[in-house]
Design an enzyme around this catalytic site. Sequence first.
Site: not given
Lengths: 231, 231, 231, 231
Positions: B96, B119, B170
């Site tokens: 998170h 990259d 989320h």
Amino acid sequence: MLETLKSEVYKANLELPQRGLIKYTWGNVSAFDKASQLFVIKPSGVNYDEMEPEDMVVCNLNCEVVEGKLKPSSDMPTHAVIYKKFDDIGSVVHTHSPWATTWSQSGLEVPAMGTTHADTFYGAIPCARFLTPEEINKNYEYETGNVIIETFKEKHINPHEVPAVLLRGHAPFVWGDDCQSAVMNAVVLEEICKMNIFTRQLNPFAQTLPQEILDKHFERKHGANAYYGQK
Amino acid sequence: MLETLKSEVYKANLELPQRGLIKYTWGNVSAFDKASQLFVIKPSGVNYDEMEPEDMVVCNLNCEVVEGKLKPSSDMPTHAVIYKKFDDIGSVVHTHSPWATTWSQSGLEVPAMGTTHADTFYGAIPCARFLTPEEINKNYEYETGNVIIETFKEKHINPHEVPAVLLRGHAPFVWGDDCQSAVMNAVVLEEICKMNIFTRQLNPFAQTLPQEILDKHFERKHGANAYYGQK
Amino acid sequence: MLETLKSEVYKANLELPQRGLIKYTWGNVSAFDKASQLFVIKPSGVNYDEMEPEDMVVCNLNCEVVEGKLKPSSDMPTHAVIYKKFDDIGSVVHTHSPWATTWSQSGLEVPAMGTTHADTFYGAIPCARFLTPEEINKNYEYETGNVIIETFKEKHINPHEVPAVLLRGHAPFVWGDDCQSAVMNAVVLEEICKMNIFTRQLNPFAQTLPQEILDKHFERKHGANAYYGQK
Amino acid sequence: MLETLKSEVYKANLELPQRGLIKYTWGNVSAFDKASQLFVIKPSGVNYDEMEPEDMVVCNLNCEVVEGKLKPSSDMPTHAVIYKKFDDIGSVVHTHSPWATTWSQSGLEVPAMGTTHADTFYGAIPCARFLTPEEINKNYEYETGNVIIETFKEKHINPHEVPAVLLRGHAPFVWGDDCQSAVMNAVVLEEICKMNIFTRQLNPFAQTLPQEILDKHFERKHGANAYYGQK
């Protein structure tokens, strides 16, 4: 070969993550030896925990490796061009420090909004243009150096007065008299990039530093009659 | 059983708070063993100070615990689906981390604004849709995995070219060849999510990276002729 | 001479980077000795790792060095003016802490938006004007002090109730009864500058703290009937 | 008296600066002993370096000190009201953590934008009103408690489902079953306050979490059939 310089370059590379400028190996420091016209640079993509001073790579201004068992940083040719075309540069630093990279991504120059800027940079820090497809395919890292030189030439900027550039869509290159000052200039750049974003948000009409204060602060540190420090 | 992998998974989980990606136990890392078709994952809600390598749980692709005295991470079925449906994924990370979570909450994909992005990620990082009430009530964590697969299929994204996804409302799931690269990809994602928010604020008209620079940077690290690093 | 005060000033200077207020040597702390009418200040541009308590410089209110083998901070005259014109100031701190510097660059005063502010500052923290070209060329650092005094006089602010000022286009000066409280006031200033930028962004119509809450919080810590702490 | 609880409260107070929630002494933690109906709280304004477990102060629900050689935190009456009016609260935490304080200053409730929120808070975190001049002059800290109770009553919020409140123009109060969970809830609050500011800036039209995902995440951690963790 150039053992003292290797040790300095090694330490300066370790300083990048210590000062919060980079994560992992996302940066590189090199330093130039005027006598031999060679420069020492970090090897490519080596974990800092496993890196030793003797892993530093020695290169010449034609982008050739002169000594070293490892491959130099892939950005080596950009460093070479800077040493070749700008006189008396002692060290070059490349980072992806987040606030300076944010300005690079925005495509905007960093205006002088305060004395933190003026203590190190005499005027706005330019943002170089994107490379063309031709330049990218020819010799990307070498052409990146050329675009830096072009930027300073076209804008009539003295690289000793403004020791940094933003590469559009990429990140900053910064330089100085030696490794320590080049890293410090990279720290200053990061700090003013952070402050200037929020200065603009707080007051979109905030004016840039008056010319006389810019002069005063740059001169008191870097002018002929500088009185900052113990010199 | 899979003691070496358990040790790697254990260390990679500890790396999450060390690298500032999570607080407390708000994340999990797993790694896949191709030979046995089993994966090793962190136990659920165990304090990192008290966790040991032997607490790692071994699961199969049917979401069954094969070995382990503790319950696996509640997100285990999402990991299982990713290993099952995407070929050759060595490790999956869920965090998170605040900036990536902010983008997840915004419901927007993360555009490629610079070479820090290029990259590691070959193009925009997609944001998956919300799960439906039916999917939530059926088997929430398993269906979360299915929505990730659906997202890459519908948008024709190669999970090896874009090894991350945002779950709407989320947080991110990220993957890689092994634990170390999966964690690094999660760090890159967090950094570009931070930089891109402020790039947009600084210059709402900032353009995304030209295709040829995106190609160049992804190729020099991950292409057939990659020349970054010591390989 | 003033050995105890030198030790306090030395420690307070080290506290600036430890508390995240400055990088390198971008700040300075001084402290005043009422009996001798002298003040002790950090030397100019000396690396903190190499600095010792005995390197602190003793100056008088006429901006003369009374004792010390090193040059004092270039901002010494600003400190002198503050001690001379504001009664009973025990310590002065100058930093380029990023959020307070951002407000300085914006040219705006810092309004009292919450009790974190009211616990230390009784009302808005003023932003002084730019110096004129004449003032800059005359005696820049001394005139900087005069502009601080002018700001408090014109706005009828009591420097003991609002122990800080922003210098436009520059950074903050903060003071207190002793080194510890002056540094703490600089920390409070930095924190409220950070919070107030985002308070405004979150809710441009957010109102400043009602007068009665400002009174209450300042009084419970600093008033005649203060009941915070163990006194 | 209550030695174990004193030790827990002492440790939890030290955790506040360690987790970046406060600077100096800008916070306080207390814990309630159900058997004796007493609570233990940090002393007022004591430096954390000099604080010992035995310095914790024992108070009763009438806001009287029952044991302790030091004065309790000036916010003690607010803690007392929370223990008295909300059933089964084990610990209360007050901080001035910067992002939660920013929301408090904005006067806005914190909407549930993601599952980081839903894992701990079942719905928006309310912002209580300013106290009236009468309440401020009567018994400021006690009335602050009453305004918290009023807020939850008027908005029909269960304090076990939403264990935090923002005090307008001030900062958050957070609670939990014990010191550890109360501090953790304060960390979660700080993190979601940071993420939600930027979620709104990134996408002003970002929608709050669908009710069914809010239900799912809160239930899987705190519901009757919770399956997160090792219980």
